[in-house]
Write an enzyme that holds these catalytic residues in place. Structure first.
Site, PDB file in Angstrom:
ATOM      1  N   SER A 112      60.497 -38.251 -40.357  1.00 37.27           N
ATOM      2  CA  SER A 112      59.866 -37.466 -41.421  1.00 37.27           C
ATOM      3  C   SER A 112      60.112 -35.996 -41.109  1.00 37.27           C
ATOM      4  CB  SER A 112      58.354 -37.735 -41.396  1.00 37.27           C
ATOM      5  OG  SER A 112      57.657 -36.798 -42.188  1.00 37.27           O
ATOM      6  N   TYR A 138      50.137 -39.066 -37.388  1.00 37.45           N
ATOM      7  CA  TYR A 138      51.446 -39.206 -38.043  1.00 37.45           C
ATOM      8  C   TYR A 138      52.466 -38.254 -37.430  1.00 37.45           C
ATOM      9  CZ  TYR A 138      54.622 -39.782 -42.084  1.00 37.45           C
ATOM     10  OH  TYR A 138      55.698 -40.050 -42.907  1.00 37.45           O
TER      11      TYR A 138
HETATM   12  P1  NAD Z   1      55.223 -47.320 -48.630  1.00 36.18           P
HETATM   13  O1  NAD Z   1      53.746 -47.356 -48.400  1.00 36.18           O
HETATM   14  O2  NAD Z   1      55.756 -47.368 -50.022  1.00 36.18           O
HETATM   15  O3  NAD Z   1      55.934 -48.485 -47.818  1.00 36.18           O
HETATM   16  C1  NAD Z   1      55.579 -48.803 -46.490  1.00 36.18           C
HETATM   17  C2  NAD Z   1      56.139 -50.161 -46.149  1.00 36.18           C
HETATM   18  O4  NAD Z   1      55.703 -50.488 -44.823  1.00 36.18           O
HETATM   19  C3  NAD Z   1      55.617 -51.279 -47.061  1.00 36.18           C
HETATM   20  O5  NAD Z   1      56.639 -52.234 -47.272  1.00 36.18           O
HETATM   21  C4  NAD Z   1      54.490 -51.892 -46.238  1.00 36.18           C
HETATM   22  O6  NAD Z   1      54.206 -53.233 -46.576  1.00 36.18           O
HETATM   23  C5  NAD Z   1      55.092 -51.773 -44.845  1.00 36.18           C
HETATM   24  N1  NAD Z   1      54.113 -51.882 -43.784  1.00 36.18           N
HETATM   25  C6  NAD Z   1      52.942 -51.207 -43.623  1.00 36.18           C
HETATM   26  N2  NAD Z   1      52.305 -51.649 -42.534  1.00 36.18           N
HETATM   27  C7  NAD Z   1      53.100 -52.615 -41.987  1.00 36.18           C
HETATM   28  C8  NAD Z   1      52.981 -53.459 -40.836  1.00 36.18           C
HETATM   29  N3  NAD Z   1      51.899 -53.404 -40.033  1.00 36.18           N
HETATM   30  N4  NAD Z   1      53.959 -54.343 -40.584  1.00 36.18           N
HETATM   31  C9  NAD Z   1      55.052 -54.433 -41.411  1.00 36.18           C
HETATM   32  N5  NAD Z   1      55.206 -53.656 -42.502  1.00 36.18           N
HETATM   33  C10 NAD Z   1      54.241 -52.765 -42.780  1.00 36.18           C
HETATM   34  O7  NAD Z   1      55.719 -46.010 -47.851  1.00 36.18           O
HETATM   35  P2  NAD Z   1      57.044 -45.128 -47.987  1.00 36.18           P
HETATM   36  O8  NAD Z   1      56.674 -43.831 -48.556  1.00 36.18           O
HETATM   37  O9  NAD Z   1      58.146 -45.907 -48.582  1.00 36.18           O
HETATM   38  O10 NAD Z   1      57.342 -44.864 -46.428  1.00 36.18           O
HETATM   39  C11 NAD Z   1      58.359 -45.515 -45.714  1.00 36.18           C
HETATM   40  C12 NAD Z   1      58.671 -44.725 -44.446  1.00 36.18           C
HETATM   41  O11 NAD Z   1      59.130 -43.422 -44.813  1.00 36.18           O
HETATM   42  C13 NAD Z   1      57.442 -44.510 -43.546  1.00 36.18           C
HETATM   43  O12 NAD Z   1      57.840 -44.606 -42.190  1.00 36.18           O
HETATM   44  C14 NAD Z   1      57.021 -43.089 -43.873  1.00 36.18           C
HETATM   45  O13 NAD Z   1      56.340 -42.493 -42.802  1.00 36.18           O
HETATM   46  C15 NAD Z   1      58.378 -42.461 -44.106  1.00 36.18           C
HETATM   47  N6  NAD Z   1      58.297 -41.227 -44.890  1.00 36.18           N
HETATM   48  C16 NAD Z   1      57.834 -41.240 -46.170  1.00 36.18           C
HETATM   49  C17 NAD Z   1      57.777 -40.046 -46.878  1.00 36.18           C
HETATM   50  C18 NAD Z   1      57.285 -39.988 -48.295  1.00 36.18           C
HETATM   51  O14 NAD Z   1      57.126 -38.876 -48.803  1.00 36.18           O
HETATM   52  N7  NAD Z   1      57.066 -41.109 -48.972  1.00 36.18           N
HETATM   53  C19 NAD Z   1      58.189 -38.848 -46.274  1.00 36.18           C
HETATM   54  C20 NAD Z   1      58.652 -38.873 -44.973  1.00 36.18           C
HETATM   55  C21 NAD Z   1      58.714 -40.079 -44.286  1.00 36.18           C
END
Ligand code: NAD
Length: 276
Positions: free
Chosen positions: A158, A171
């Site tokens: 991130s 985080y």
């Molecule tokens: P999201 O909530 O849409 O998806 C998260 C996924 O992780 C889902 O499929 C969920 O079921 C799964 N998950 C959660 N807990 C779990 C567990 N214990 N075991 C297995 N799977 C699990 O989130 P997103 O925004 O798509 O984020 C995905 C990644 O990208 C994360 O690591 C997040 O930190 C990172 N990220 C997101 C953003 C953003 O702005 N959305 C920015 C920077 C980084």
């Protein structure tokens, strides 16, 4: 007839450069992970989806992905908080499809609170899912990658893997840890045909961010669109969310032939946020 000076015509780049590769994408039932799984499937990879959600909806996702890209797709319900379940997911994948060629560590959760009010169980869960799971999956796939001399590991960190923000202690700590672990993995595998890189998105519109917008709007008594502009996109100089497709494209690139010498690095996809 070819003469000594004529350069051979370069082969056209394959439309499916990952044909025959086996990929696990953690946390791929939603958001960025689902987009990454789709991008890798489009490039020809066999896909193991992972994450939580409604069983019937997940089956539909698997069928749609397989049909759209003509690749094998299966779902594994391993909980990223459970090291034994992670090892079992890798073993099941190897039995079903063969050794894992591509690992994308994407599963992640967020919780926002001041340090002195941060719930202990949230701290532990964020450390387990966002950081420790990256270690457990990596250690499970490395022996076969090393034996076969090829592997691609992409860790979804991130912008918060590079800089801090208040109220996101767990985080930010976990994502900085992921960036550090990425470097060590790259150094330990550099002579084995394996690359390991981190992708550092800024804000991407997914369910994870949607929940935060709703929480902040309620906390500040502001409309959601004002929270989006004043809180979320305030730090992102291009003033727009990155897209799931942009993150997926970056990951597919890192897994493809042009990225063979890119390892140990962090690629920001954040509209200029970390250029400040
Ligand atoms: P999201 O909530 O849409 O998806 C998260 C996924 O992780 C889902 O499929 C969920 O079921 C799964 N998950 C959660 N807990 C779990 C567990 N214990 N075991 C297995 N799977 C699990 O989130 P997103 O925004 O798509 O984020 C995905 C990644 O990208 C994360 O690591 C997040 O930190 C990172 N990220 C997101 C953003 C953003 O702005 N959305 C920015 C920077 C980084």
């Amino acid at each position: 007839m070819e003469t000594a000076n004529a350069s051979p015509t370069p082969a056209p780049p394959s439309a499916r450069p990952l044909d025959g590769r086996v990929a696990i994408v953690t946390g791929s039932t939603s958001g960025i992970g689902l987009g990454i799984a789709s991008g890798l499937a489009e490039a020809g990879a066999t896909i193991v989806l992972n994450g939580f959600g409604d069983a019937a909806e997940i089956q539909t996702l698997c069928h749609e992905l397989a049909a759209r890209h003509d690749v094998a797709v299966r779902y594994d319900d391993a909980n990223m908080t459970d090291p034994a379940a992670i090892a079992a997911m890798v073993e099941r994948t190897e039995r079903l499809f063969g050794p894992v060629d591509i690992l994308v560590n994407n599963a992640g959760i967020q919780h926002v609170a001041p340090i002195e009010e941060f719930p202990l169980e949230k701290w532990d869960a964020i450390m387990a899912i966002n950081l420790s799971a990256v270690f457990h999956t990596t250690r499970a796939v490395l022996p076969e990658m090393k034996r076969r001399g090829w592997g691609r590991i992409v860790n979804i960190a991130s912008a918060h893997g590079l800089i801090g923000s208040p109220f996101k202690s767990a985080y930010v700590a976990a994502k900085h840890g992921v960036v550090g672990f990425t470097k060590v993995t790259a150094l330990e595998t550099a002579e084995n045909g394996i690359t390991c890189n981190a992708v550092c998105p800024g804000y991407v519109w997914t369910p994870l961010v949607e929940k935060q917008v709703a929480q902040q709007a309620a906390a500040h008594g502001l409309p959601e669109d004002e929270v989006v502009q004043k809180v979320f996109l305030h730090d992102q100089p291009n003033r727009k969310f990155a897209t799931v497709a942009e993150i997926a494209g970056t990951v597919t690139f890192l897994c493809g032939p042009a990225a063979g010498s890119i390892t140990g690095t962090s690629i920001s996809v954040d509209g200029g946020w970390t250029a400040h």
